[in-house]
Design a protein around this motif. Structure first.
Motif, short mmCIF file in Angstrom:
data_model
loop_
_atom_site.label_atom_id
_atom_site.label_comp_id
_atom_site.label_asym_id
_atom_site.label_seq_id
_atom_site.Cartn_x
_atom_site.Cartn_y
_atom_site.Cartn_z
N HIS A 1 -16.75 -17.57 4.35
CA HIS A 1 -17.79 -18.16 3.51
C HIS A 1 -18.41 -17.12 2.57
O HIS A 1 -19.28 -17.44 1.78
N VAL A 2 -17.97 -15.86 2.68
CA VAL A 2 -18.56 -14.78 1.90
C VAL A 2 -17.65 -14.45 0.72
O VAL A 2 -16.44 -14.24 0.90
N VAL A 3 -18.22 -14.40 -0.46
CA VAL A 3 -17.46 -14.01 -1.64
C VAL A 3 -17.14 -12.52 -1.55
O VAL A 3 -18.00 -11.71 -1.24
N GLY A 4 -15.89 -12.17 -1.81
CA GLY A 4 -15.50 -10.77 -1.74
C GLY A 4 -15.13 -10.31 -0.35
O GLY A 4 -15.16 -9.11 -0.07
N ALA A 5 -14.77 -11.26 0.53
CA ALA A 5 -14.33 -10.88 1.88
C ALA A 5 -13.03 -10.09 1.79
O ALA A 5 -12.32 -10.12 0.79
N CYS A 6 -12.72 -9.37 2.83
CA CYS A 6 -11.62 -8.41 2.83
C CYS A 6 -10.28 -9.04 2.46
O CYS A 6 -9.90 -10.10 2.96
N ASN A 7 -9.56 -8.36 1.58
CA ASN A 7 -8.19 -8.70 1.24
C ASN A 7 -7.29 -7.66 1.89
O ASN A 7 -7.28 -6.50 1.51
N ALA A 8 -6.53 -8.09 2.91
CA ALA A 8 -5.75 -7.14 3.71
C ALA A 8 -4.59 -6.53 2.94
O ALA A 8 -4.03 -5.52 3.37
N GLN A 9 -4.24 -7.10 1.80
CA GLN A 9 -3.14 -6.55 1.01
C GLN A 9 -3.61 -5.48 0.03
O GLN A 9 -2.96 -4.44 -0.11
N THR A 10 -4.74 -5.72 -0.63
CA THR A 10 -5.18 -4.81 -1.69
C THR A 10 -6.33 -3.90 -1.29
O THR A 10 -6.56 -2.88 -1.96
N GLN A 11 -7.05 -4.22 -0.21
CA GLN A 11 -8.23 -3.44 0.15
C GLN A 11 -8.06 -2.65 1.44
O GLN A 11 -9.02 -2.09 1.95
N MET A 12 -6.83 -2.61 1.94
CA MET A 12 -6.55 -1.82 3.14
C MET A 12 -5.38 -0.89 2.87
O MET A 12 -4.52 -1.16 2.03
N ARG A 13 -5.36 0.23 3.60
CA ARG A 13 -4.29 1.21 3.49
C ARG A 13 -3.58 1.29 4.84
O ARG A 13 -4.22 1.30 5.89
N TYR A 14 -2.25 1.36 4.79
CA TYR A 14 -1.45 1.41 6.01
C TYR A 14 -0.57 2.66 6.01
O TYR A 14 -0.01 3.04 4.97
N GLN A 15 -0.48 3.29 7.17
CA GLN A 15 0.39 4.44 7.34
C GLN A 15 1.31 4.20 8.54
O GLN A 15 0.86 3.71 9.58
N VAL A 16 2.56 4.55 8.37
CA VAL A 16 3.56 4.40 9.42
C VAL A 16 4.13 5.78 9.72
O VAL A 16 4.73 6.41 8.85
N GLY A 17 3.90 6.27 10.93
CA GLY A 17 4.36 7.60 11.27
C GLY A 17 3.71 8.68 10.43
O GLY A 17 4.33 9.71 10.15
N GLY A 18 2.48 8.45 9.99
CA GLY A 18 1.77 9.42 9.16
C GLY A 18 2.11 9.35 7.69
O GLY A 18 1.56 10.10 6.89
N VAL A 19 3.01 8.45 7.30
CA VAL A 19 3.43 8.30 5.91
C VAL A 19 2.81 7.02 5.34
O VAL A 19 2.91 5.95 5.96
N THR A 20 2.17 7.12 4.18
CA THR A 20 1.54 5.96 3.57
C THR A 20 2.57 4.93 3.15
O THR A 20 3.56 5.26 2.48
N ALA A 21 2.36 3.69 3.57
CA ALA A 21 3.25 2.59 3.19
C ALA A 21 2.84 2.08 1.81
O ALA A 21 1.70 1.67 1.61
N THR A 22 3.76 2.13 0.87
CA THR A 22 3.46 1.72 -0.50
C THR A 22 3.76 0.26 -0.76
O THR A 22 3.43 -0.26 -1.82
N ASN A 23 4.38 -0.41 0.20
CA ASN A 23 4.73 -1.81 0.01
C ASN A 23 4.17 -2.63 1.17
O ASN A 23 4.74 -2.67 2.26
N ALA A 24 3.03 -3.26 0.94
CA ALA A 24 2.41 -4.16 1.92
C ALA A 24 2.06 -5.45 1.19
O ALA A 24 1.26 -5.44 0.25
#
Length: 265
Positions: free
Chosen positions: A173-196
């Motif tokens: 119900h909140v405008v601007g709630a988290c977007n897991a694709q564009t507002q989060m960063r993911y790392q796999v084995g210490g390497v940043t994942a560029t494709n999420a």
């Protein structure tokens, strides 16, 4: 049918299959999904002709309760706030979120639980618990163990197909709630994942809203070891500095990872 069988007993008899009868096989499975990770949902053909389909080895961990096994907290390495409150119905101030990710209920879920609690729960034992974090919460890391033969230093892509992380399935119900694709960063084995990217396959949406992100395994990521198990570290963090309030926090409720079958490697 039972009455008629008295005069026509053949109605309850199974017809014998003729030995010379031709066997009709079902057509190979088909899918209309394109550019999607269909193997983690429906399996994939094992032969070029597509005559045989099978699922790869898939692991799933969740924070939802109750669970008999496979709790997400079991594979947590670091990142959770040290000030855990055992009673999930108790409200938590913003200070909790500055010390790490918080295992909590959303305000909507907490309100619903409080209403039910006045009547003994009315038999509802399920609970949408999840890890919630803001930008100040920092990273949270899980160790994704694999079951196939491997050794430390192996290229992770030779063992893992993809990782999927899902948020809580609830209304926002909140405008601007988290977007897991564009507002989060993911790392796999210490390497940043560029494709999420968000998944849009059936079963990955909630009321039409995308809640699951598939994370591609970086080519530089390698297999590691933790607690005498082989696997890989998976780290998530909120990259958007504008997510500062807990009512806009990102959530992690499920983590799923798919191995590559030995026949495909």
């Amino acid at each position: 049918l039972l009455v008629a069988s008295r005069t026509h007993p053949e109605l309850l008899e199974c017809r014998a299959v003729r030995e010379d009868a031709e066997t009709t096989l079902l057509p190979p499975p088909q899918t209309v999904l394109k550019n999607e990770s269909i193997s983690i949902l429906f399996g994939e053909p094992q032969l070029e002709a597509g005559d045989s389909w099978a699922m790869n080895n898939i692991h799933c961990r969740t924070t939802y309760a109750p669970t008999l096994s496979g709790n997400l907290t079991d594979i947590l390495v670091s990142g959770e706030t040290t000030e855990r409150v055992l009673d999930l119905l108790m409200p938590k101030g913003a200070l909790f979120y500055t010390h790490g990710w918080v295992l909590d209920l959303s305000e909507t879920e907490r309100l619903a639980k409080r209403k039910l609690d006045r009547f003994g729960g009315l038999g509802f034992v399920d609970s949408k618990v999840a890890y919630y974090g803001i930008h100040a919460s920092g990273p949270i890391t899980f160790f994704l163990a694999i079951s196939r033969p491997a050794k430390v230093g192996d290229v992770a892509r030779n063992h893992l197909r993809r990782i999927v992380v899902c948020q809580v399935n609830e209304k926002h119900h909140v405008v601007g709630a988290c977007n897991a694709q564009t507002q989060m960063r993911y790392q796999v084995g210490g390497v940043t994942a560029t494709n999420a990217t968000y998944m849009t396959s059936p079963g990955t949406l909630y009321l039409g809203r995308k809640i699951c992100v598939q994370v591609e395994i970086p080519s530089e990521a390698s297999i590691g070891e933790y607690n005498q198990q082989l696997g890989i570290n998976f780290t998530a963090s909120v990259s958007d500095k504008h997510i500062m309030k807990k009512n806009k926090a990102c959530s992690i409720a499920h983590v799923v990872w798919e191995e590559i079958s030995p026949a495909q490697h």
